[in-house]
Design a protein around this motif. Structure first.
Motif, PDB file in Angstrom:
ATOM      1  N   VAL A 128       0.872  -1.165   0.000  1.00 10.22           N
ATOM      2  CA  VAL A 128       0.000   0.000   0.000  1.00 10.22           C
ATOM      3  C   VAL A 128       0.913   1.220   0.000  1.00 10.22           C
ATOM      4  N   ARG A 129       0.946   1.943  -1.120  1.00  6.61           N
ATOM      5  CA  ARG A 129       1.928   3.007  -1.327  1.00  6.61           C
ATOM      6  C   ARG A 129       1.244   4.363  -1.515  1.00  6.61           C
ATOM      7  N   SER A 130       1.929   5.408  -1.102  1.00  8.35           N
ATOM      8  CA  SER A 130       1.442   6.762  -1.322  1.00  8.35           C
ATOM      9  C   SER A 130       1.629   7.150  -2.786  1.00  8.35           C
ATOM     10  N   SER A 131       0.738   8.032  -3.264  1.00  6.64           N
ATOM     11  CA  SER A 131       0.875   8.610  -4.598  1.00  6.64           C
ATOM     12  C   SER A 131       0.228   9.988  -4.563  1.00  6.64           C
ATOM     13  N   SER A 132       0.888  10.915  -3.870  1.00  2.00           N
ATOM     14  CA  SER A 132       0.290  12.231  -3.675  1.00  2.00           C
ATOM     15  C   SER A 132       0.414  13.083  -4.934  1.00  2.00           C
ATOM     16  N   LEU A 133      -0.300  14.204  -4.942  1.00  4.60           N
ATOM     17  CA  LEU A 133      -0.248  15.095  -6.100  1.00  4.60           C
ATOM     18  C   LEU A 133       1.165  15.605  -6.367  1.00  4.60           C
ATOM     19  N   LEU A 134       1.902  15.887  -5.293  1.00  2.00           N
ATOM     20  CA  LEU A 134       3.230  16.475  -5.442  1.00  2.00           C
ATOM     21  C   LEU A 134       4.338  15.429  -5.536  1.00  2.00           C
ATOM     22  N   VAL A 145       8.934  10.740   2.089  1.00  2.00           N
ATOM     23  CA  VAL A 145       8.271  11.575   3.095  1.00  2.00           C
ATOM     24  C   VAL A 145       7.003  10.895   3.600  1.00  2.00           C
ATOM     25  N   TYR A 146       6.270  10.231   2.717  1.00  2.00           N
ATOM     26  CA  TYR A 146       5.029   9.577   3.098  1.00  2.00           C
ATOM     27  C   TYR A 146       5.255   8.079   3.327  1.00  2.00           C
ATOM     28  N   ALA A 147       4.277   7.445   3.944  1.00  3.87           N
ATOM     29  CA  ALA A 147       4.435   6.054   4.369  1.00  3.87           C
ATOM     30  C   ALA A 147       4.118   5.081   3.235  1.00  3.87           C
ATOM     31  N   THR A 148       4.716   3.906   3.335  1.00  4.88           N
ATOM     32  CA  THR A 148       4.346   2.721   2.559  1.00  4.88           C
ATOM     33  C   THR A 148       4.136   1.594   3.562  1.00  4.88           C
ATOM     34  N   LYS A 149       3.125   0.776   3.344  1.00  5.69           N
ATOM     35  CA  LYS A 149       2.911  -0.335   4.276  1.00  5.69           C
ATOM     36  C   LYS A 149       2.705  -1.627   3.500  1.00  5.69           C
ATOM     37  N   MET A 150       3.472  -2.648   3.895  1.00  5.84           N
ATOM     38  CA  MET A 150       3.335  -3.981   3.326  1.00  5.84           C
ATOM     39  C   MET A 150       2.455  -4.811   4.254  1.00  5.84           C
ATOM     40  N   ILE A 151       1.474  -5.511   3.688  1.00  6.65           N
ATOM     41  CA  ILE A 151       0.609  -6.355   4.511  1.00  6.65           C
ATOM     42  C   ILE A 151       0.671  -7.790   3.989  1.00  6.65           C
ATOM     43  N   THR A 180       7.108  15.043   9.660  1.00  2.42           N
ATOM     44  CA  THR A 180       8.067  15.096   8.565  1.00  2.42           C
ATOM     45  C   THR A 180       7.483  15.787   7.344  1.00  2.42           C
ATOM     46  N   ALA A 181       6.241  15.432   6.980  1.00  2.79           N
ATOM     47  CA  ALA A 181       5.617  16.020   5.804  1.00  2.79           C
ATOM     48  C   ALA A 181       5.353  17.513   6.002  1.00  2.79           C
ATOM     49  N   LYS A 182       4.899  17.886   7.183  1.00  2.00           N
ATOM     50  CA  LYS A 182       4.622  19.301   7.449  1.00  2.00           C
ATOM     51  C   LYS A 182       5.900  20.131   7.408  1.00  2.00           C
ATOM     52  N   ASP A 183       6.960  19.622   8.028  1.00  2.00           N
ATOM     53  CA  ASP A 183       8.227  20.348   8.011  1.00  2.00           C
ATOM     54  C   ASP A 183       8.792  20.434   6.597  1.00  2.00           C
TER      55      ASP A 183
END
Length: 583
Positions: A128-134, A145-151, A180-183
């Motif tokens: 489960v991976r992030s895919s943000s606009l930026l 910067v964003y999380a990835t989670k393996m299940i 982390t993302a906010k900073d």
């Protein structure tokens, strides 16, 4: 490159039809919003691969993108609104409090049936991976910067598998609002309120070995090498390889680095004994056995580290290892006889038992042509039969050539720091603050305590909009505290110039495959490295004479009356930091 993605990717993604494993349409979406940077890249490269017949099945290696479904940004918007999460998301609460609030929230009812169909069809691990606009933007890549989670997705009860998937999605959503993302956003002048999150639910590349699931090979390949070792040139590129999940490389751990133009060049170790000690000894897997306590707020909840003994039992070293003979004192390629194993990847790179390097050269060329820019690709492979899967592709910035520095410019009484291993390009004359590790009190066993102090200094300077020079020892951003400082990018993101020094007790090479490294390059951070030993030194005596703002056990913050002069020649990888002129 981003424009190319925008034009082609959405037209090649179908709406999710609850057939996750359809080989004719492995990329689908749930929702009508944006796909995010990472998903755009994967959809685009799959389209490109289908246009190059010689690549789809390269000398017996099948090349593709893993089956995946994208939860578009409108799903994220609905989740945030219906659970009234904006206030807590934008607050200054700790990450765990934000993550807990997201875990208690409910996913939109409209997508639950689609998610349920995925876990009912698939009994293999999911990423489960992030895919943000930026994410994966050229100027602000948000790498790591964003999380990835393996299940593991292997429980007999489909309700358990569904809960794992839902928890992972909500955790990745929450990571958009972690500290982390906010900073990071603050450091680059972005508003976190303007960011949105799409999510990739992806079939995980790998095979099951007893209670472990992992790919035999993970890697990061770049078409441009910032630190080439002769005879390699920058345009020859660089590859980092590792056994197991790619987390080893992304987190700045120990991996095998080489130039695709010279795959069988001798490794940079003084002896076989040193190679055995300093090559990869541990690897990440997804835990398919008895699970630990339920802990949905942890990215590695379902992951664990294993050693090479486990890989030996799994028989996954055949194409990756060499064997040490105590009798001859030499390494022999392969695992044909007993002895200590070393992950040299020589069966692939020297014997070419599977033409992985030839494939990488071809893929980097194809991707560069499609992107019209240098590229970085993350990939994973399984063998028997050989299969190569793209996990991510993104553009790279390369140094400019508008600053010229000669070797003579690197010497003189007015030089604070100089190096011939520097990333970046251009000049900077706005830095008055210097945060540095005190050489006399530094030791790697204190790395975690040092990171906590660094974060506090970074927060203070970032809140005052004061750019600073950061001087550290060892590798920044590694998760192994014995390689350096296990910082996240958000803990040092206010630094505009970083000096990564090495000492006899911290002789570490920079990992070019890490997420940390990618952010350094694309954000224009001037990054100096001083190997040990080096003809260039930091003027510690001068630093010790400057006005001290704060002094702790490990760190000193000094402030100058006049800014430093920083110059970096990206064409020749030279850089120099000049002291302010004497008044």
């Amino acid at each position: 490159m981003e424009k190319y993605f925008e034009e082609v990717s959405r037209s090649n993604i179908i709406n999710f039809n609850r057939n996750f494993m359809d080989p004719q349409a492995p990329v689908s979406c749930i929702g009508q919003g944006e796909l995010g940077g990472k998903a755009h890249g994967l959809a685009s490269i799959r389209t490109t691969l289908r246009q190059v017949a010689s690549i789809t099945e390269f000398q017996g290696i099948w090349v593709d993108v893993p089956a995946m479904t994208v939860l578009c940004t409108d799903v994220f918007d609905a989740f945030m609104v219906q659970n009234e999460l904006n206030e807590i998301a934008l607050s200054d609460l700790p990450d765990d409090r934000i993550a807990y609030a997201f875990q208690r929230a409910e996913l939109p009812f409209e997508i639950l049936g689609d998610l349920r169909s995925i876990v009912e069809q698939v009994h293999l691990p999911l990423a489960v991976r992030s895919s943000s606009l930026l994410e994966d933007a050229l100027k602000a890549p948000f790498a790591g910067v964003y999380a990835t989670k393996m299940i593991p997705n292997s429980a007999f009860d489909p309700d358990v598998r569904f809960r794992q998937l839902a928890d992972a999605i909500k955790f990745v959503y929450a990571s958009l609002f972690f500290r982390t993302a906010k900073d990071y956003c603050k450091a680059i002048g972005y508003r976190i309120e303007d960011e949105k999150m799409a999510i990739i639910v992806q079939e995980m590349v790998g095979k099951r070995y007893h209670e472990r699931y992992y790919p035999e090979l993970s890697g990061v390949a770049r078409s441009y090498n910032y630190y080439p070792v002769k005879p390699a040139r920058p345009e020859d590129g660089v590859v980092n390889l590792a056994l197991g999940l790619g987390k080893t490389i992304m987190d700045g751990g120990i991996s095998w680095a080489y130039s695709p133009a010279y795959p069988n060049i001798d490794p940079p170790f003084g002896s076989v004994e040193e190679l055995l000690k300093k090559s990869q000894r541990e690897f990440w897997v997804v835990n398919m056995g008895e699970l630990p306590d339920y802990h949905p707020l942890t990215e590695t909840e379902y992951m664990r580290l294993e050693n090479l003994t486990a890989a030996e039992r799994d028989d996954t070293l055949r194409y990756l290892a060499s064997t040490y003979s105590p009798i001859s004192g030499r390494l022999s390629i392969g695992t044909g006889f007993p002895g200590p194993r070393a992950l040299t990847f020589a069966p692939l790179l020297v014997l070419q038992q599977i033409p992985v390097n030839d494939l990488l050269i071809q893929l980097l060329g194809v991707c560069e042509k499609a992107a019209q820019a240098p590229v970085e690709i993350e990939f994973a492979m399984t063998f028997n039969p050989p299969r190569f899967y793209f996990l991510q592709i993104r553009p790279m910035l390369v140094p400019g050539a508008d600053t010229d520095i000669s070797v003579e410019d690197l010497h003189g009484e007015n030089v604070l720091v100089a190096s011939e291993s520097v990333l970046g390009n251009g000049s900077l004359d706005t830095i008055k603050d210097i945060v540095y590790l005190k050489p006399d009190s530094f030791a790697l066993q204190h790395s975690k305590a040092i990171v906590a102090e660094l974060e506090r200094f970074n927060d203070k300077l970032l809140s005052n909009n004061d750019p600073y020079l950061l001087i550290v020892f060892g590798r920044l951003g590694t998760t192994d505290p014995w390689l350096g400082l296990p910082t996240t990018w958000g803990q040092v993101c206010g630094a505009k110039v970083i000096v990564e020094a090495t000492r006899e007790n911290a002789r570490i090479e920079l990992s070019q495959g890490s997420h940390y490294f990618h952010n350094v390059i694309n954000l224009g951070i001037k990054y100096f490295t001083l190997p040990f030993p080096s003809s260039y030194q930091i003027d510690w005596d001068w630093l010790g004479q400057q006005e001290v703002v704060e002094d702790t056990i490990f760190i000193r913050h000094a402030r100058l009356a006049t800014p430093l002069q920083v110059r970096v020649d990206g064409r020749h990888s030279r850089g120099v930091i000049y002291k302010p002129p004497k008044e």
